[in-house]
Design an enzyme around this catalytic site. Structure first.
Site, PDB file in Angstrom:
ATOM      1  N   HIS A   1      41.074  37.192  20.221  1.00  0.00           N
ATOM      2  CA  HIS A   1      40.882  38.412  21.008  1.00  0.00           C
ATOM      3  C   HIS A   1      39.385  38.625  21.179  1.00  0.00           C
ATOM      4  O   HIS A   1      38.816  39.589  20.672  1.00  0.00           O
ATOM      5  CB  HIS A   1      41.551  39.604  20.332  1.00  0.00           C
ATOM      6  CG  HIS A   1      41.715  40.807  21.219  1.00  0.00           C
ATOM      7  ND1 HIS A   1      42.883  41.526  21.293  1.00  0.00           N
ATOM      8  CD2 HIS A   1      40.859  41.418  22.081  1.00  0.00           C
ATOM      9  CE1 HIS A   1      42.736  42.533  22.144  1.00  0.00           C
ATOM     10  NE2 HIS A   1      41.500  42.487  22.628  1.00  0.00           N
TER      11      HIS A   1
ATOM     12  N   ASN B   1      44.353  36.540  23.979  1.00  0.00           N
ATOM     13  CA  ASN B   1      44.446  37.849  24.614  1.00  0.00           C
ATOM     14  C   ASN B   1      43.596  37.860  25.876  1.00  0.00           C
ATOM     15  O   ASN B   1      42.379  37.652  25.827  1.00  0.00           O
ATOM     16  CB  ASN B   1      43.944  38.952  23.676  1.00  0.00           C
ATOM     17  CG  ASN B   1      43.996  40.321  24.329  1.00  0.00           C
ATOM     18  OD1 ASN B   1      45.051  40.951  24.399  1.00  0.00           O
ATOM     19  ND2 ASN B   1      42.864  40.791  24.841  1.00  0.00           N
ATOM     20  N   GLU B   2      44.258  38.043  27.014  1.00  0.00           N
ATOM     21  CA  GLU B   2      43.597  38.259  28.298  1.00  0.00           C
ATOM     22  C   GLU B   2      42.555  37.200  28.663  1.00  0.00           C
ATOM     23  O   GLU B   2      41.373  37.500  28.859  1.00  0.00           O
ATOM     24  CB  GLU B   2      42.950  39.643  28.340  1.00  0.00           C
ATOM     25  CG  GLU B   2      43.917  40.780  28.143  1.00  0.00           C
ATOM     26  CD  GLU B   2      43.289  42.153  28.276  1.00  0.00           C
ATOM     27  OE1 GLU B   2      44.032  43.130  28.413  1.00  0.00           O
ATOM     28  OE2 GLU B   2      42.042  42.252  28.240  1.00  0.00           O
TER      29      GLU B   2
ATOM     30  N   GLU C   1      49.744  45.946  25.460  1.00  0.00           N
ATOM     31  CA  GLU C   1      48.693  46.963  25.556  1.00  0.00           C
ATOM     32  C   GLU C   1      49.040  47.889  26.709  1.00  0.00           C
ATOM     33  O   GLU C   1      49.395  47.443  27.804  1.00  0.00           O
ATOM     34  CB  GLU C   1      47.304  46.366  25.814  1.00  0.00           C
ATOM     35  CG  GLU C   1      46.641  45.729  24.624  1.00  0.00           C
ATOM     36  CD  GLU C   1      45.181  45.345  24.916  1.00  0.00           C
ATOM     37  OE1 GLU C   1      44.537  45.997  25.772  1.00  0.00           O
ATOM     38  OE2 GLU C   1      44.702  44.385  24.299  1.00  0.00           O
TER      39      GLU C   1
ATOM     40  N   TRP D   1      48.323  50.797  23.150  1.00  0.00           N
ATOM     41  CA  TRP D   1      46.898  50.620  22.872  1.00  0.00           C
ATOM     42  C   TRP D   1      46.286  52.011  22.779  1.00  0.00           C
ATOM     43  O   TRP D   1      46.241  52.717  23.762  1.00  0.00           O
ATOM     44  CB  TRP D   1      46.205  49.806  23.975  1.00  0.00           C
ATOM     45  CG  TRP D   1      44.778  49.553  23.618  1.00  0.00           C
ATOM     46  CD1 TRP D   1      43.678  50.299  23.959  1.00  0.00           C
ATOM     47  CD2 TRP D   1      44.286  48.486  22.793  1.00  0.00           C
ATOM     48  NE1 TRP D   1      42.540  49.787  23.400  1.00  0.00           N
ATOM     49  CE2 TRP D   1      42.885  48.672  22.680  1.00  0.00           C
ATOM     50  CE3 TRP D   1      44.879  47.419  22.126  1.00  0.00           C
ATOM     51  CZ2 TRP D   1      42.078  47.807  21.933  1.00  0.00           C
ATOM     52  CZ3 TRP D   1      44.077  46.570  21.390  1.00  0.00           C
ATOM     53  CH2 TRP D   1      42.695  46.755  21.309  1.00  0.00           C
TER      54      TRP D   1
ATOM     55  N   TRP E   1      34.186  47.789  23.374  1.00  0.00           N
ATOM     56  CA  TRP E   1      33.389  46.761  24.030  1.00  0.00           C
ATOM     57  C   TRP E   1      32.094  47.327  24.602  1.00  0.00           C
ATOM     58  O   TRP E   1      31.370  48.002  23.877  1.00  0.00           O
ATOM     59  CB  TRP E   1      34.232  46.011  25.058  1.00  0.00           C
ATOM     60  CG  TRP E   1      35.521  45.481  24.480  1.00  0.00           C
ATOM     61  CD1 TRP E   1      36.790  45.866  24.812  1.00  0.00           C
ATOM     62  CD2 TRP E   1      35.677  44.523  23.410  1.00  0.00           C
ATOM     63  NE1 TRP E   1      37.717  45.196  24.041  1.00  0.00           N
ATOM     64  CE2 TRP E   1      37.066  44.364  23.177  1.00  0.00           C
ATOM     65  CE3 TRP E   1      34.774  43.772  22.637  1.00  0.00           C
ATOM     66  CZ2 TRP E   1      37.576  43.510  22.207  1.00  0.00           C
ATOM     67  CZ3 TRP E   1      35.274  42.907  21.674  1.00  0.00           C
ATOM     68  CH2 TRP E   1      36.661  42.782  21.460  1.00  0.00           C
TER      69      TRP E   1
END
Length: 485
Positions: free
Chosen positions: A160, A204-205, A389, A436, A444
């Site tokens: 992640h 993840n993503e 999420e 989420w 971030w």
């Protein structure tokens, strides 16, 4: 119905649906509003529906220099002047590394049955390859045992975003050798935890990592460029496929293996024909660049020539691996229009007039979740899906009683859960939902100024205080049903 026809029809009613503050007026794929039965007070979910919550290692763990953990790209990025709002870093984050037992207890009190957390690669392999740091894995051992003791399924995610800086120094996701590095790391982690953890998430993503971390430079490691972005997408896909094949061989039928993608429908701004090509291109970059290789063994047509310059013979065969589930992270649609300065000639524009917004100015479009789940049903074989999420930032206010009464967040979650229930009713293979997120965390590049948590965290004392949304979500879990108001 063809996607273009659906988009243009649905745009006519989206603004009215998004502007409403109560239960979502459901939108069918024919663009017709279907008001819920006013006599029905709740919408029930299928028996066995899995309720949980998601977090990520760098956003909550802290302890970045303890017990042998090496630096990650986010340590480097957050300590670079001007990169993060208010100069925040994840050095302490939510101190989950030391307070995990308290956080597990919060999940248990709410009745959650699943916890998707991520493993910090630099905590397990400080150099990214080679020797395994036993103390790093010890933490995830303790966490896994604590979850199981409370009846909560551990859902470890192997990556992640916090890539070891040592691997970034060797090219990171732009180096195709990372497929082997990631697989070795995955085998090491599953060898330690796989006797108890059954559900494993690879990435993840990946498209978000590529776009913002390697295309626009707004996330770690701060690289820019179209080619760099596409290399990062392809090599994440390659690493994922290589690891899936390896884990399938050693884990047999004991594990459920999958991955997590951010899937956000891409719509033309204003429904204009002139904006439609931009919406298709951004859809190819954000959504199809990961979906199509995994489920169809091909690159999206609009990017086929670009990926052909990067890929080698046999890559697609390595990427197209069976998965036991797909995790979907959904927040809103992406409204696109031409932008010559954009990474792929596209840029974000305004959502339809009247659309509600979150604290981060993201559109609130619950019916977009129904839309993306329907696409998985119709275009990708209706795989087992978990929403891994879904949540919203709002500027929380502490009331006289010392508690955050976050009605906006409750409304966001309720409307998206109603959209999820609608998708299930239409035959989508949705098996669970993980909000989420548990705690207000390091968001971030936005630092700590954004609040997505069900639980407030005092930045000075680290005290946890459940918000009204925490109690609301606990009630949903307890009743396996969502109230219409």
């Amino acid at each position: 119905m063809r996607r273009r026809s659906f988009l243009k029809t649905a745009l006519k009613v989206t603004a009215a649906a998004a502007a409403g503050g109560g239960a979502m007026a459901a939108l069918t794929r024919e663009g017709v509003q279907a008001a819920p039965d006013s006599a029905t007070r709740t919408v029930a979910f299928p028996e066995g529906f899995l309720w949980g919550v998601s977090t990520s290692s760098y956003q909550i763990e802290g302890a970045v220099a303890e017990d042998g953990r090496g630096p990650s790209v986010w340590d480097t990025y957050s300590h670079s002047f001007g990169r993060i709002a208010n100069g925040d870093t994840g050095d302490i984050a939510c101190d989950h590394y030391h307070r995990y037992a308290e956080d597990v207890e919060l999940m248990a009190r709410a009745g959650m049955k699943a916890y998707r957390f991520s493993i910090a690669w630099p905590r397990v392999m400080p150099q990214g390859t080679g020797a395994v740091n036993a103390k790093g894995l010890d933490f995830y051992d303790r966490l896994t045992d604590a979850l199981l003791a409370k009846g909560i399924q551990p859902w470890p995610c192997l990556f992640h975003w916090d890539l070891p800086q040592a691997l970034q120094d060797r090219g990171g996701w732009t180096n195709r050798d990372i497929a082997g590095w990631f697989t070795d790391y995955a085998l090491a982690v599953t060898a330690r935890l796989g006797d108890r953890a059954r559900n494993w998430v690879m990435l993840n993503e990946p498209s978000v990592v590529a776009i913002f971390g390697h295309g626009t430079g707004g996330h770690a490691p701060g690289m820019t460029g179209r080619d760099t972005c596409l290399k990062a997408i392809h090599h994440q896909n390659l690493a994922q496929g290589t690891a899936l094949a390896a884990l399938r061989q050693v884990g047999g039928k004991n594990w459920q293996l999958g991955t997590v993608l951010s899937l956000q429908p891409s719509w033309p701004v204003g429904g204009l024909d002139s904006n439609y090509p931009a919406s298709l291109m951004w859809d190819a970059v954000w959504n199809r660049s990961c979906l199509d290789p995994l489920f169809k063994g091909r690159f999206p047509a609009l990017l086929e020539a670009d990926f052909a310059r990067i890929a080698k013979p046999g890559d697609l065969e390595r990427i197209e691996q069976p998965v036991d589930f797909l995790g979907v992270n959904y927040y809103s649609r992406m409204h696109q229009q031409p932008d010559p300065q954009g990474l792929f000639g596209t840029g974000y524009g305004s959502a339809p007039e009247g659309t509600r917004k979150t604290g981060m100015d993201w559109p609130v479009e619950p019916d977009g979740l129904t839309e993306i789940l329907a696409e998985l049903q119709e275009m990708y074989g209706n795989p087992p899906v978990y929403v891994t999420e879904n949540g919203a930032d709002y500027p929380d206010t502490v009331g006289p009683d010392g508690r955050v009464n976050d009605r906006d967040r409750i409304g966001y979650l309720r409307d998206h859960l109603l959209a999820a229930a609608k998708a299930i009713d239409e035959g989508c293979n949705l098996k669970g939902y993980m909000a989420w997120t548990l705690l207000d965390n390091f968001e971030w590049s936005e630092g700590y100024r954004r609040k997505f948590g069900l639980v407030q965290v005092d930045r000075k004392t680290m005290e946890r205080k459940p918000k009204a949304s925490y109690d609301w979500y606990a009630s949903v879990i307890r009743n396996n049903a969502v109230p219409l108001r």
